[in-house]
Design an enzyme around this catalytic site. Structure first.
Site, PDB file in Angstrom:
ATOM      1  N   GLU A 170       0.813  -1.230   0.000  1.00 12.51           N
ATOM      2  CA  GLU A 170       0.000   0.000   0.000  1.00 12.51           C
ATOM      3  C   GLU A 170       0.846   1.280   0.000  1.00 12.51           C
ATOM      4  O   GLU A 170       0.624   2.171   0.814  1.00 12.51           O
ATOM      5  CB  GLU A 170      -0.961  -0.023   1.195  1.00 12.51           C
ATOM      6  CG  GLU A 170      -1.892  -1.223   1.167  1.00 12.51           C
ATOM      7  CD  GLU A 170      -2.744  -1.372   2.422  1.00 12.51           C
ATOM      8  OE1 GLU A 170      -2.775  -0.450   3.254  1.00 12.51           O
ATOM      9  OE2 GLU A 170      -3.381  -2.435   2.568  1.00 12.51           O
ATOM     10  N   ASN A 216       2.183  -5.270  -3.021  1.00 15.51           N
ATOM     11  CA  ASN A 216       0.801  -5.626  -2.683  1.00 15.51           C
ATOM     12  C   ASN A 216      -0.037  -4.361  -2.469  1.00 15.51           C
ATOM     13  O   ASN A 216       0.400  -3.449  -1.764  1.00 15.51           O
ATOM     14  CB  ASN A 216       0.835  -6.455  -1.384  1.00 15.51           C
ATOM     15  CG  ASN A 216      -0.470  -7.131  -1.053  1.00 15.51           C
ATOM     16  OD1 ASN A 216      -1.080  -7.773  -1.912  1.00 15.51           O
ATOM     17  ND2 ASN A 216      -0.914  -7.012   0.187  1.00 15.51           N
ATOM     18  N   HIS A 258     -10.167  -6.400  -1.843  1.00 16.60           N
ATOM     19  CA  HIS A 258     -11.186  -6.050  -0.836  1.00 16.60           C
ATOM     20  C   HIS A 258     -12.335  -5.353  -1.570  1.00 16.60           C
ATOM     21  O   HIS A 258     -12.237  -4.174  -1.911  1.00 16.60           O
ATOM     22  CB  HIS A 258     -10.604  -5.106   0.220  1.00 16.60           C
ATOM     23  CG  HIS A 258      -9.595  -5.760   1.110  1.00 16.60           C
ATOM     24  ND1 HIS A 258      -9.934  -6.768   1.996  1.00 16.60           N
ATOM     25  CD2 HIS A 258      -8.265  -5.565   1.256  1.00 16.60           C
ATOM     26  CE1 HIS A 258      -8.841  -7.158   2.655  1.00 16.60           C
ATOM     27  NE2 HIS A 258      -7.820  -6.447   2.218  1.00 16.60           N
ATOM     28  N   GLU A 289      -5.909 -10.832  -0.611  1.00 13.30           N
ATOM     29  CA  GLU A 289      -6.700 -10.515   0.602  1.00 13.30           C
ATOM     30  C   GLU A 289      -8.192 -10.440   0.271  1.00 13.30           C
ATOM     31  O   GLU A 289      -8.889  -9.518   0.704  1.00 13.30           O
ATOM     32  CB  GLU A 289      -6.256  -9.164   1.185  1.00 13.30           C
ATOM     33  CG  GLU A 289      -4.775  -9.072   1.485  1.00 13.30           C
ATOM     34  CD  GLU A 289      -4.370  -7.775   2.188  1.00 13.30           C
ATOM     35  OE1 GLU A 289      -5.252  -7.026   2.640  1.00 13.30           O
ATOM     36  OE2 GLU A 289      -3.158  -7.523   2.280  1.00 13.30           O
ATOM     37  N   ASP A 291     -11.998 -10.361   0.079  1.00 14.07           N
ATOM     38  CA  ASP A 291     -13.263 -10.447   0.807  1.00 14.07           C
ATOM     39  C   ASP A 291     -14.230  -9.454   0.177  1.00 14.07           C
ATOM     40  O   ASP A 291     -13.823  -8.567  -0.563  1.00 14.07           O
ATOM     41  CB  ASP A 291     -13.117 -10.256   2.333  1.00 14.07           C
ATOM     42  CG  ASP A 291     -12.492  -8.948   2.760  1.00 14.07           C
ATOM     43  OD1 ASP A 291     -12.350  -8.043   1.922  1.00 14.07           O
ATOM     44  OD2 ASP A 291     -12.134  -8.818   3.951  1.00 14.07           O
TER      45      ASP A 291
HETATM   46  O1  G3I Z   1      -3.507  -6.662  19.392  1.00 17.01           O
HETATM   47  C1  G3I Z   1      -4.406  -5.648  19.908  1.00 17.01           C
HETATM   48  C2  G3I Z   1      -4.961  -6.074  21.207  1.00 17.01           C
HETATM   49  O2  G3I Z   1      -3.922  -6.178  22.145  1.00 17.01           O
HETATM   50  C3  G3I Z   1      -6.022  -5.043  21.666  1.00 17.01           C
HETATM   51  O3  G3I Z   1      -6.625  -5.462  22.834  1.00 17.01           O
HETATM   52  C4  G3I Z   1      -7.082  -4.870  20.592  1.00 17.01           C
HETATM   53  C5  G3I Z   1      -8.104  -3.795  20.945  1.00 17.01           C
HETATM   54  O4  G3I Z   1      -8.582  -3.126  19.793  1.00 17.01           O
HETATM   55  O5  G3I Z   1      -6.456  -4.497  19.406  1.00 17.01           O
HETATM   56  C6  G3I Z   1      -5.530  -5.448  18.928  1.00 17.01           C
HETATM   57  O6  G3I Z   1      -4.976  -4.996  17.737  1.00 17.01           O
HETATM   58  C7  G3I Z   1      -5.804  -5.063  16.574  1.00 17.01           C
HETATM   59  C8  G3I Z   1      -5.081  -5.930  15.550  1.00 17.01           C
HETATM   60  O7  G3I Z   1      -5.796  -5.909  14.342  1.00 17.01           O
HETATM   61  C9  G3I Z   1      -4.897  -7.371  16.005  1.00 17.01           C
HETATM   62  O8  G3I Z   1      -6.132  -7.962  16.234  1.00 17.01           O
HETATM   63  C10 G3I Z   1      -6.011  -3.664  16.056  1.00 17.01           C
HETATM   64  O9  G3I Z   1      -6.820  -2.922  16.963  1.00 17.01           O
HETATM   65  C11 G3I Z   1      -6.677  -3.697  14.714  1.00 17.01           C
HETATM   66  O10 G3I Z   1      -6.685  -2.398  14.146  1.00 17.01           O
HETATM   67  C12 G3I Z   1      -5.895  -4.629  13.777  1.00 17.01           C
HETATM   68  O11 G3I Z   1      -6.561  -4.656  12.539  1.00 17.01           O
HETATM   69  C13 G3I Z   1      -5.870  -5.261  11.473  1.00 17.01           C
HETATM   70  C14 G3I Z   1      -5.642  -4.234  10.379  1.00 17.01           C
HETATM   71  O12 G3I Z   1      -5.013  -4.863   9.266  1.00 17.01           O
HETATM   72  C15 G3I Z   1      -4.761  -3.080  10.848  1.00 17.01           C
HETATM   73  O13 G3I Z   1      -4.590  -2.151   9.840  1.00 17.01           O
HETATM   74  C16 G3I Z   1      -6.740  -6.381  10.937  1.00 17.01           C
HETATM   75  O14 G3I Z   1      -6.852  -7.425  11.919  1.00 17.01           O
HETATM   76  C17 G3I Z   1      -6.136  -6.951   9.652  1.00 17.01           C
HETATM   77  O15 G3I Z   1      -7.064  -7.817   9.050  1.00 17.01           O
HETATM   78  C18 G3I Z   1      -5.850  -5.813   8.673  1.00 17.01           C
HETATM   79  O16 G3I Z   1      -5.243  -6.353   7.522  1.00 17.01           O
HETATM   80  C19 G3I Z   1      -4.956  -5.441   6.462  1.00 17.01           C
HETATM   81  C20 G3I Z   1      -3.740  -5.981   5.726  1.00 17.01           C
HETATM   82  O17 G3I Z   1      -2.681  -6.182   6.636  1.00 17.01           O
HETATM   83  C21 G3I Z   1      -3.310  -5.032   4.604  1.00 17.01           C
HETATM   84  N1  G3I Z   1      -4.413  -4.750   3.703  1.00 17.01           N
HETATM   85  C22 G3I Z   1      -5.654  -4.324   4.341  1.00 17.01           C
HETATM   86  C23 G3I Z   1      -6.080  -5.320   5.430  1.00 17.01           C
HETATM   87  C24 G3I Z   1      -7.405  -4.919   6.029  1.00 17.01           C
HETATM   88  O18 G3I Z   1      -7.297  -3.703   6.680  1.00 17.01           O
END
Ligand code: G3I
Length: 397
Positions: A170, A216, A258, A289, A291
């Site tokens: 990105e 990517n 997405h 990715e 969905d």
């Molecule tokens: O790990 C913490 C945890 O300790 C805390 O309690 C909790 C409370 O909100 O947050 C947890 O972190 C989260 C993390 O995922 C792990 O679960 C973050 O808040 C959350 O923002 C994060 O989201 C991820 C996101 O990337 C971040 O930008 C998504 O799971 C993940 O699916 C998403 O994946 C991205 C790809 O890497 C790149 N392309 C887009 C895609 C979707 O956004």
């Protein structure tokens, strides 16, 4: 026929059956492709079907279905979060390999390949890094060294175990950003300039010469106006072309996929055209990715089938568009879902106004949705002459 001819004919038949991955009927039970997994059906095309894996769900003993399906339906896995910088190097120079190693071991146990995600991205960076840059204690020269060290340490650690690395993720802006003319965006471009992209690929190649190195991004499923000022696919195409021309070791472009049922989206031929153009640069492609989310109106939330059905149908059509395009282009090596059950999807957490969901191919109770069946049907009812097995990509030196 002479015995040697019989033998030769037998060998050809066996080889053909093996090449087509035709499973013979067992006694009294004819072969039924609809009972096969996505990964087995995709094998005939030489295609890998994958999912992002949420390690908390994988490790949750109370939810065995997640682990079962992650192992049985898919032939490649991606860490949804645990290979990101904030997870791997939460403290400067101290690496936490545990969860990522666990995923690699799971993949080995299930004969799966691994997509490494992600080496360089502007999100999910550790605070020691972003704060150090913000307060001036990390200057530009040091930041560049930190990036090189991180890439080198991570790629070396997983050397030989990663099939495709998302090296840079990105890097390009969107038309709704400011300025609206497409440009290199985010933390790395801001502090190091766009040259970091080429550097990252070179450092990754040096650390593992055999892994395929991918750029990517999202919203690059099809071309638009053809003007790189507002057509993100064209911008990425020109970036990849320039990297290739300069001998930078990029092997592929990952199109995230997405999508949302509320958008116009694409037809299959548009997506094939985009994949083909990238292949014309000597690059592999992959959907990385996939969905398809939907708006969760009050009607959807109340279970109104008149609102739910068109969404499930549109979702299936969108999954199918991307898969059929991938099947049609022999350099499209893998098709990865960003999670496989609505129970564990990033979508509800990321879109709340209006709320969105229903983005994956199994519902919250692990029942396969129409989109799952359509993916299966695409894998079953496609083949020669227009759908042929994949062409393996060799890492560029
Ligand atoms: O790990 C913490 C945890 O300790 C805390 O309690 C909790 C409370 O909100 O947050 C947890 O972190 C989260 C993390 O995922 C792990 O679960 C973050 O808040 C959350 O923002 C994060 O989201 C991820 C996101 O990337 C971040 O930008 C998504 O799971 C993940 O699916 C998403 O994946 C991205 C790809 O890497 C790149 N392309 C887009 C895609 C979707 O956004």
């Amino acid at each position: 026929m002479k015995p040697s001819r019989w033998l030769a004919a037998g060998l050809v038949a066996v080889a053909t059956a093996a090449a087509l991955n035709v499973v013979p009927a067992t006694a009294g039970r004819p072969y039924d492709p609809t009972t096969q997994s996505l990964r087995d059906l995709a094998k005939r095309h030489g295609l890998y079907v994958g999912t992002a894996v949420d390690m908390a769900a994988l490790d949750n003993a109370a939810e065995p279905r997640y682990r079962e399906l992650a192992g049985s339906e898919f032939s490649t896995v991606t860490a949804e979060n645990v290979m990101k910088w904030e997870s791997l190097e939460p403290t400067r120079g101290t690496y936490n390999w545990g969860p990522a190693d666990e995923l690699v071991a799971f993949a080995r146990q299930h004969q799966q390949r691994v997509r490494g995600h992600v080496l360089v991205w502007h999100n999910q960076l550790p605070t020691w890094l972003t704060e150090g840059v913000a307060d001036g204690s990390i200057d530009t020269a040091e930041l560049r060294k930190i990036l090189r060290d991180h890439i080198t340490a991570v790629v070396r650690h997983f050397k030989g175990q990663i099939w495709q690395w998302d090296v840079v993720n990105e890097a390009v802006s969107d038309p709704w950003d400011t300025p609206s003319t497409l440009h290199y965006k985010g933390f790395w471009a801001q502090h190091l300039g766009p040259g970091y992209v080429a550097d990252a690929f070179r450092w990754a190649r040096a650390a593992d010469p055999k892994a395929l190195l991918f750029y990517n991004d999202y919203n690059i499923e099809a071309f638009g106006s053809g003007n790189p000022a507002d057509d993100k696919t064209q911008f990425v195409y020109e970036m990849a072309r320039d990297l290739r021309a300069r001998g930078v070791p990029i092997d592929g472009v990952g199109s995230q996929g997405h999508l949302g049922t509320q958008y116009g989206n694409y037809d299959t031929l548009q997506v094939v055209a985009a994949l083909r153009k990238f292949a014309g640069l000597g690059l592999a492609t992959a959907f990385t990715e996939v969905d398809v989310r939907s708006q969760m109106t009050a009607g959807v939330q109340a279970g109104d089938s008149a609102e739910i059905n068109p969404r499930l149908q549109a979702s299936a059509a969108n999954f199918s568009t991307l898969l059929r395009a991938c099947l049609a282009e022999r350099h499209c090596l893998s098709f990865t879902l960003w999670g496989f059950t609505d129970k564990h999807s990033w979508v509800p957490g990321a879109f709340s106004d209006p709320p969105e969901g229903l983005a994956t191919v199994y519902d919250e109770n692990y029942r396969p949705k129409r989109s799952y069946q359509e993916l299966k049907a695409d894998l079953i009812y496609s083949g020669p002459p227009f759908v042929l097995p994949r062409v393996p990509q060799q890492p560029r030196r």
